[in-house]
Design an enzyme around this catalytic site. Sequence first.
Site, PDB file in Angstrom:
ATOM      1  N   GLU A   1      24.400 -58.099 -21.729  1.00  0.00           N
ATOM      2  CA  GLU A   1      24.934 -58.399 -22.994  1.00  0.00           C
ATOM      3  C   GLU A   1      26.446 -58.487 -22.851  1.00  0.00           C
ATOM      4  O   GLU A   1      27.118 -59.489 -23.589  1.00  0.00           O
ATOM      5  CB  GLU A   1      24.930 -57.114 -24.006  1.00  0.00           C
ATOM      6  CG  GLU A   1      23.324 -56.944 -24.511  1.00  0.00           C
ATOM      7  CD  GLU A   1      22.501 -56.161 -23.805  1.00  0.00           C
ATOM      8  OE1 GLU A   1      21.369 -56.177 -24.068  1.00  0.00           O
ATOM      9  OE2 GLU A   1      22.752 -55.687 -22.592  1.00  0.00           O
TER      10      GLU A   1
ATOM     11  N   MET B   1      15.399 -55.311 -23.590  1.00  0.00           N
ATOM     12  CA  MET B   1      16.353 -54.278 -23.265  1.00  0.00           C
ATOM     13  C   MET B   1      17.744 -54.760 -23.339  1.00  0.00           C
ATOM     14  O   MET B   1      18.171 -54.598 -22.063  1.00  0.00           O
ATOM     15  CB  MET B   1      15.878 -53.347 -22.224  1.00  0.00           C
ATOM     16  CG  MET B   1      14.759 -52.628 -22.260  1.00  0.00           C
ATOM     17  SD  MET B   1      13.890 -52.173 -20.866  1.00  0.00           S
ATOM     18  CE  MET B   1      13.536 -53.694 -20.038  1.00  0.00           C
TER      19      MET B   1
ATOM     20  N   CYS C   1      26.110 -55.627 -17.218  1.00  0.00           N
ATOM     21  CA  CYS C   1      25.235 -55.370 -18.570  1.00  0.00           C
ATOM     22  C   CYS C   1      24.975 -56.853 -18.830  1.00  0.00           C
ATOM     23  O   CYS C   1      25.800 -57.545 -19.068  1.00  0.00           O
ATOM     24  CB  CYS C   1      25.921 -54.613 -19.283  1.00  0.00           C
ATOM     25  SG  CYS C   1      25.132 -54.427 -20.788  1.00  0.00           S
TER      26      CYS C   1
ATOM     27  N   THR D   1      17.641 -56.405 -17.372  1.00  0.00           N
ATOM     28  CA  THR D   1      18.552 -55.432 -17.831  1.00  0.00           C
ATOM     29  C   THR D   1      19.113 -54.490 -16.498  1.00  0.00           C
ATOM     30  O   THR D   1      18.340 -54.515 -15.399  1.00  0.00           O
ATOM     31  CB  THR D   1      17.672 -54.192 -18.519  1.00  0.00           C
ATOM     32  OG1 THR D   1      18.776 -53.137 -18.583  1.00  0.00           O
ATOM     33  CG2 THR D   1      16.537 -53.880 -17.987  1.00  0.00           C
ATOM     34  N   ASN D   2      20.558 -54.358 -16.473  1.00  0.00           N
ATOM     35  CA  ASN D   2      20.953 -53.793 -15.206  1.00  0.00           C
ATOM     36  C   ASN D   2      20.948 -52.228 -15.409  1.00  0.00           C
ATOM     37  O   ASN D   2      20.349 -51.540 -14.360  1.00  0.00           O
ATOM     38  CB  ASN D   2      22.445 -53.872 -15.431  1.00  0.00           C
ATOM     39  CG  ASN D   2      22.960 -55.272 -15.169  1.00  0.00           C
ATOM     40  OD1 ASN D   2      23.163 -55.516 -13.944  1.00  0.00           O
ATOM     41  ND2 ASN D   2      23.045 -56.288 -15.797  1.00  0.00           N
ATOM     42  N   THR D   3      20.960 -51.625 -16.641  1.00  0.00           N
ATOM     43  CA  THR D   3      20.851 -50.071 -16.721  1.00  0.00           C
ATOM     44  C   THR D   3      19.496 -49.657 -16.251  1.00  0.00           C
ATOM     45  O   THR D   3      19.475 -48.566 -15.647  1.00  0.00           O
ATOM     46  CB  THR D   3      21.016 -49.681 -18.177  1.00  0.00           C
ATOM     47  OG1 THR D   3      22.355 -50.102 -18.654  1.00  0.00           O
ATOM     48  CG2 THR D   3      21.049 -48.154 -18.354  1.00  0.00           C
TER      49      THR D   3
END
Length: 233
Positions: free
Chosen positions: A202, A14, A200, A87-89
């Site tokens: 990315e 993700m 995030c 993943t942070n989200t």
Amino acid sequence: MGRTTRRIGLLGGMSWESTALYYRLVNEEVRDRLGGFHSARVVMASVDFAEVEAMQVAGDWAAAGELLASEARALESAGAECLVLCTNTMHKVADAIEAAVGIPLLHLADVTADAVRGAGLDRVALLGTRFTMEQPFYADRLRSHGLEVLVPDEADRALVHDVIYDELVLGVVREESRAAYVDVVRRLVDRGAGGVVLGCTEIELLIGPGDVEVPVFSTTALHARAAVDFALA
């Protein structure tokens, strides 16, 4: 050589771009600490991000939580001794994941808050997906550690989010987007931010400590280090 580390469970995909960074960082950290031919003992589950992204857009966080909880149980069954959600989200569904397993989840916001406090800061900017910047699950977890959290204004939130989903998760890194992110951070510093949390994974493909004038907290690197701390404890 014998057993040297506890096994880390990476729950990723993700996006796979950020998960690849996690995998590299945990192995580099173990190599640097133990030397020789040492690498991390890892089991990984990697989901199809298209499914998760559709759940995000639909606001179906319950389904996303069920999906990731199932993957977490599989990691525990495969021998994982801790969980790292790459993943942070999707820490929005951390509670559902924790409830599904008997091994610890190393919560990314806790790890990040410890680093911010350790740097002597109490007010930071938060960049991330729109979900991370606008919903309380992440910022409130940081605030629970005594931090003040600033997020960009509406236009800048849209810019940050769109670059993540239209470019970075696809492996596209543009100089124009880097410059735009630096401008976003500059505006947050003008509002009093003493550092910036790259909330995030990315984003770390785009900007880093050399790009802005305040301390940068690269959550992926901090998370990977915490995982190795656990593995070698």
